[in-house]
Design a protein around this motif. Structure first.
Motif, short mmCIF file in Angstrom:
data_model
loop_
_atom_site.label_atom_id
_atom_site.label_comp_id
_atom_site.label_asym_id
_atom_site.label_seq_id
_atom_site.Cartn_x
_atom_site.Cartn_y
_atom_site.Cartn_z
N UNK A 151 -47.59 43.98 56.94
CA UNK A 151 -48.68 44.95 56.82
C UNK A 151 -48.94 45.35 55.36
N UNK A 152 -50.14 45.86 55.12
CA UNK A 152 -50.50 46.32 53.78
C UNK A 152 -49.97 47.73 53.57
N UNK A 153 -49.38 47.95 52.40
CA UNK A 153 -48.92 49.28 51.99
C UNK A 153 -49.86 49.78 50.91
N UNK A 154 -50.37 50.98 51.09
CA UNK A 154 -51.36 51.54 50.15
C UNK A 154 -52.58 50.64 50.02
N UNK A 155 -52.92 49.95 51.11
CA UNK A 155 -54.09 49.07 51.15
C UNK A 155 -54.07 47.97 50.10
N UNK A 156 -52.87 47.62 49.61
CA UNK A 156 -52.80 46.63 48.53
C UNK A 156 -51.54 45.77 48.58
N UNK A 157 -50.39 46.38 48.85
CA UNK A 157 -49.11 45.71 48.62
C UNK A 157 -48.55 45.10 49.90
N UNK A 158 -47.93 43.93 49.74
CA UNK A 158 -47.28 43.25 50.86
C UNK A 158 -45.85 42.90 50.44
N UNK A 159 -44.90 43.26 51.29
CA UNK A 159 -43.50 42.94 51.02
C UNK A 159 -43.19 41.51 51.45
#
Length: 248
Positions: A151-159
């Motif tokens: 899923x996207x974190x902060x609409x930007x980041x992917x782990x």
């Protein structure tokens, strides 16, 4: 300094364990979703001062490697063990291609944006920072390989999943690709290049000119590799070309 008194959680990126002082609750929540964490660590912990966002955290950790060769490049290891470097300036698509290889094809990630080489030990450093997705990137990856990263974190980041992270490995690459600056839509062009030509191409997106022996070392690290200058093409076409090199 007693890290336990400063921060309750220790995070990890590659071989760096770090804590954050005075982080906002929003940043703490993002860190816990994007980085491996533990309550305590027997190793030396790098304590970062208050950071405002994920990018500031990653850049602070990158500064730890000031004595390394660095290249604007993604580095990965294919399921068969071949080592790939995809270099290029910002906006040429190297991170998007790396993302698709990891999520859609099971490659393991060494680094997604900056490749670090410890030339004193001849090691490619594992630095699998989270992917920063531009608008439309997730959709492009899904269209090319059928898998949507998230899923996207902060609409930007992917782990990056832990099982798709590669450990630091011996310096040297089996497949070397440089993405050309021109990002206009055009047919895929893949031109073989020599080790010296490759070094010339990456001078403007690396620190090679600031390290006396670095250009010669990169010639050594890319000797015997399949080396190409790549221009144009869709993401799917680029992935197909890279996969064909792995099979040779």
């Amino acid at each position: 300094m007693n890290v336990a008194q400063e921060t309750s959680i220790v995070y990890r990126l590659g071989d760096i364990e770090f804590g954050i002082t005075n982080a906002s609750q929003d940043l703490k929540a993002a860190l816990q979703q994007l980085f491996e964490s533990s309550e305590s660590s027997p190793h030396e912990v790098r304590l970062l001062e208050e950071s405002t966002d994920i990018r500031a955290v990653v850049n602070s950790l990158l500064s730890r490697y000031c004595d390394c060769i660095w290249i604007d490049a993604a580095s990965l290891i294919c399921p068969g063990g071949k080592r790939l470097i995809i270099s290029g300036n910002s906006g040429t698509g190297k991170s998007t291609t790396a993302l698709a290889l990891v999520y859609g094809n099971g490659w393991k990630l060494l680094s997604e944006d900056i490749t670090l080489i410890d030339h004193s030990r001849d090691k490619i450093i594992s630095f699998p920072s989270p992917f920063s997705l531009k608008v439309g990137t997730a959709e492009r990856v899904k269209s090319a390989c059928g898998v949507s990263p998230g899923p996207l974190i902060h609409n930007e980041w992917v782990r990056v999943p832990n099982d798709l992270i590669a450990a630091s490995t011996d310096a040297g690459f089996d497949i070397v690709i440089h993405f050309a600056k021109n990002t206009e839509r055009r047919p895929l062009s893949c031109t073989p290049i020599s080790e010296v030509e490759y070094v010339r191409l990456i001078l403007e997106c690396s620190n090679l000119i600031h390290m006396d022996e670095a250009p010669d070392l990169m010639v050594k690290y890319t000797k015997g590799a399949a080396r190409y200058l790549l221009n144009g093409g869709t993401l799917a076409e680029r992935l197909e070309f890279i996969q064909s090199l792995v099979q040779n």
